[in-house]
Design a protein around this motif. Structure first.
Motif, mmCIF file in Angstrom:
data_model
loop_
_atom_site.group_PDB
_atom_site.id
_atom_site.type_symbol
_atom_site.label_atom_id
_atom_site.label_comp_id
_atom_site.label_asym_id
_atom_site.label_seq_id
_atom_site.Cartn_x
_atom_site.Cartn_y
_atom_site.Cartn_z
ATOM 1 N N GLU A 34 0.823 -1.202 0.000
ATOM 2 C CA GLU A 34 0.000 0.000 0.000
ATOM 3 C C GLU A 34 0.863 1.261 0.000
ATOM 4 N N ASN A 35 1.988 1.233 0.717
ATOM 5 C CA ASN A 35 2.890 2.383 0.737
ATOM 6 C C ASN A 35 3.507 2.622 -0.637
ATOM 7 N N ILE A 36 3.921 1.557 -1.312
ATOM 8 C CA ILE A 36 4.506 1.697 -2.647
ATOM 9 C C ILE A 36 3.478 2.254 -3.615
ATOM 10 N N LEU A 37 2.238 1.775 -3.543
ATOM 11 C CA LEU A 37 1.195 2.284 -4.428
ATOM 12 C C LEU A 37 0.917 3.770 -4.155
ATOM 13 N N SER A 38 0.905 4.166 -2.897
ATOM 14 C CA SER A 38 0.657 5.567 -2.555
ATOM 15 C C SER A 38 1.774 6.471 -3.061
ATOM 16 N N GLY A 63 -3.712 5.337 -8.786
ATOM 17 C CA GLY A 63 -4.269 6.040 -7.637
ATOM 18 C C GLY A 63 -5.620 5.507 -7.211
ATOM 19 N N MET A 64 -6.447 5.159 -8.173
ATOM 20 C CA MET A 64 -7.750 4.593 -7.817
ATOM 21 C C MET A 64 -7.592 3.230 -7.154
ATOM 22 N N LEU A 65 -6.671 2.409 -7.676
ATOM 23 C CA LEU A 65 -6.399 1.126 -7.042
ATOM 24 C C LEU A 65 -5.818 1.333 -5.645
ATOM 25 N N SER A 66 -4.887 2.265 -5.530
ATOM 26 C CA SER A 66 -4.261 2.532 -4.240
ATOM 27 C C SER A 66 -5.274 3.059 -3.228
ATOM 28 N N GLN A 67 -6.179 3.897 -3.673
ATOM 29 C CA GLN A 67 -7.212 4.405 -2.770
ATOM 30 C C GLN A 67 -8.123 3.271 -2.307
ATOM 31 N N SER A 90 -5.996 1.197 0.310
ATOM 32 C CA SER A 90 -5.276 1.927 1.355
ATOM 33 C C SER A 90 -5.827 1.583 2.737
ATOM 34 N N VAL A 91 -4.942 1.680 3.725
ATOM 35 C CA VAL A 91 -5.302 1.278 5.079
ATOM 36 C C VAL A 91 -5.278 2.461 6.035
ATOM 37 N N THR A 92 -4.324 3.375 5.868
ATOM 38 C CA THR A 92 -4.143 4.464 6.821
ATOM 39 C C THR A 92 -4.475 5.811 6.183
ATOM 40 N N THR A 93 -4.707 6.784 7.039
ATOM 41 C CA THR A 93 -5.029 8.135 6.575
ATOM 42 C C THR A 93 -3.878 8.791 5.818
ATOM 43 N N PRO A 94 -2.611 8.657 6.240
ATOM 44 C CA PRO A 94 -1.531 9.244 5.438
ATOM 45 C C PRO A 94 -1.443 8.668 4.020
ATOM 46 N N GLN A 95 -1.722 7.395 3.865
ATOM 47 C CA GLN A 95 -1.749 6.805 2.521
ATOM 48 C C GLN A 95 -2.853 7.435 1.690
ATOM 49 N N ARG A 96 -3.999 7.624 2.283
ATOM 50 C CA ARG A 96 -5.119 8.227 1.558
ATOM 51 C C ARG A 96 -4.836 9.678 1.190
ATOM 52 N N SER A 97 -4.123 10.372 2.056
ATOM 53 C CA SER A 97 -3.763 11.762 1.761
ATOM 54 C C SER A 97 -2.837 11.837 0.558
#
Length: 103
Positions: free
Chosen positions: A27-31, A65-69, A72-79
Motif C-alpha cells: 500500500e505504501n509503494i502504491l501511494s 491512484g484509484m487502485l491505491s485508494q 489503502s489502510v491508513t489516513t496518510p496513505q489516503r492523503s
C-alpha cells in the motif's frame, strides 16, 4: 495536560505512512507511486511539447491512484493518494488538451 506543552524526550516526531503501527509495504509503494506519477503529470503540463508525458503519466497515475485508494489502510496513505490523483487528473486533462497521447 502538561505532556502536550512539553513532550517527553522518548517521543520523537516520525513521518510515516504506517500510522497504525503495522507495516503495509504494498500500500505504501502504491501511494508513493501515485504521488510521483501525479507530480510528473502535473509538472510536465508546464511545457506543452511534453503533452505525451503528461497524458500517459496522468492516465497511469489516475489508474494506480484509484487502485491505491481502494486498498489503502491508513489516513496518510489516503492523503498521498488524493494529492497524486488530483495531479494525475490535471496532468492528463491538460496533456490531452495540448495534443493527446501520441506525438
Amino acid at each position: 495536560m502538561p505532556h502536550v506543552l512539553q513532550p517527553s524526550q522518548g517521543e520523537r516526531f516520525r513521518l510515516t505512512l504506517n500510522s497504525d503501527g503495522v507495516s503495509h509495504p504494498t500500500e505504501n509503494i502504491l501511494s508513493v507511486a501515485t504521488l510521483v506519477l501525479g507530480l510528473v503529470a502535473f509538472i510536465s503540463t508546464f511545457w506543452p511539447a511534453a503533452h505525451v508525458v503528461s497524458s500517459w503519466a496522468g492516465a497511469l497515475g489516475f489508474a494506480v491512484g484509484m487502485l491505491s485508494q481502494y486498498v489503502s489502510v491508513t489516513t496518510p496513505q489516503r492523503s498521498l493518494n488524493i494529492v497524486g490523483l488530483v495531479g494525475s487528473f490535471v496532468g492528463a486533462a491538460l496533456g490531452i488538451a495540448h495534443g493527446g497521447f501520441l506525438p
